[in-house]
Design an enzyme around this catalytic site. Structure first.
Site, PDB file in Angstrom:
ATOM      1  NE  ARG A  32       6.539  -2.019   2.389  1.00  0.00           N
ATOM      2  CZ  ARG A  32       7.455  -1.237   1.816  1.00  0.00           C
ATOM      3  NH1 ARG A  32       7.121  -0.068   1.310  1.00  0.00           N
ATOM      4  NH2 ARG A  32       8.711  -1.623   1.755  1.00  0.00           N
ATOM      5  CB  SER A  33       8.488  -2.800   9.492  1.00  0.00           C
ATOM      6  OG  SER A  33       9.400  -2.399  10.475  1.00  0.00           O
ATOM      7  CB  ALA A  86       5.573   1.512  11.079  1.00  0.00           C
ATOM      8  CD  GLN A 119     -14.599   1.043   0.808  1.00  0.00           C
ATOM      9  OE1 GLN A 119     -15.296   1.524   1.667  1.00  0.00           O
ATOM     10  NE2 GLN A 119     -13.465   0.419   1.070  1.00  0.00           N
ATOM     11  CD  GLU A 136      -9.014   3.196   8.093  1.00  0.00           C
ATOM     12  OE1 GLU A 136      -8.004   2.555   8.439  1.00  0.00           O
ATOM     13  OE2 GLU A 136     -10.060   2.650   7.724  1.00  0.00           O
ATOM     14  CE1 TYR A 148     -18.827  -5.223   5.715  1.00  0.00           C
ATOM     15  CE2 TYR A 148     -18.952  -4.713   3.384  1.00  0.00           C
ATOM     16  CZ  TYR A 148     -18.938  -4.302   4.702  1.00  0.00           C
ATOM     17  OH  TYR A 148     -19.045  -2.968   4.992  1.00  0.00           O
ATOM     18  CB  VAL A 179     -11.021   3.047   2.631  1.00  0.00           C
ATOM     19  CG1 VAL A 179     -10.678   4.369   3.289  1.00  0.00           C
ATOM     20  CG2 VAL A 179     -11.871   3.294   1.398  1.00  0.00           C
TER      21      VAL A 179
END
EC number: 3.5.4.13
Length: 193
Positions: free
Chosen positions: A110-111, A114, A182, A138, A171, A136
């Site tokens: 999201r801006s 950021a 996951q 990071e 996948y 996940v």
């Protein structure tokens, strides 16, 4: 072709695309669905190993990773996590995502976050066709102030792109897929390559 908000709502209602919990209408805008921070995370210990030699043996890489990454920790619903400047941590999304074999997902930060220095993905923003599971994130704090993160906050947005044909090797059907199904925060499994 990217899906519009109308397309996303239609794909969700027909269960071609599955997001659990089901997103409220106000979270689907333009070409994205807002997603939330889950309550599971892992952090990185400081100074537990001097480096990770990515050309080393699989066993050595796995051993080094186990030294630097914490066990999965679960927060209560309103318990904060403090992400210090320069820190890296792994979080899971609240949402569980299932993509069909003809759709690829894209994760964007999201801006507003950021602009505070928060990176929610360090380079891995593609969600492969056939994916099923949590995403996940990071997190990296590139800002100058500690950021306080609480489970449930809006953290990122997903968009979806329709492929010309379904993929042959989705996948979750590939044996070598390291993160299939996951659930929670799975750390790097680079040693499985």
């Amino acid at each position: 072709m990217r899906l519009s908000d109308t397309d996303i709502e239609e794909w969700l209602s027909k269960k071609k695309l599955v997001i659990q919990p089901y997103p409220k209408k106000q979270l689907i805008n333009g070409i994205t669905v807002d997603i939330h921070l889950g309550n599971k995370f892992r952090f990185f210990y400081d100074h537990t190993t001097s480096c990770i030699d990515l050309s080393g043996s699989k066993e050595k890489i796995a051993l080094d990773l186990n030294k630097i990454v914490s066990c999965e920790t679960i927060f209560s619903k309103k318990e904060p996590f403090f992400l210090k400047p320069g820190a890296l941590a792994l979080f899971s999304t609240l949402e569980n995502i299932t993509l069909p074999n003809n759709l690829v997902g894209w994760l964007d930060g999201r801006s507003s976050l950021a602009r505070l220095g928060l990176m929610v993905h360090v380079t891995s923003h593609r969600i492969d066709p056939g994916w099923h599971g949590n995403i996940v994130l990071e997190f990296f704090n590139a800002g100058k102030l500690t950021l306080v993160l609480t489970p449930g906050i809006k953290i990122a947005a997903l968009s979806f792109e329709l492929l010309s044909k379904p993929v042959l090797r989705p996948y979750n059907s590939r044996n070598e897929s390291k993160y299939k199904r996951q659930n929670g925060v799975v750390p790097s499994r680079i040693y499985e390559e």
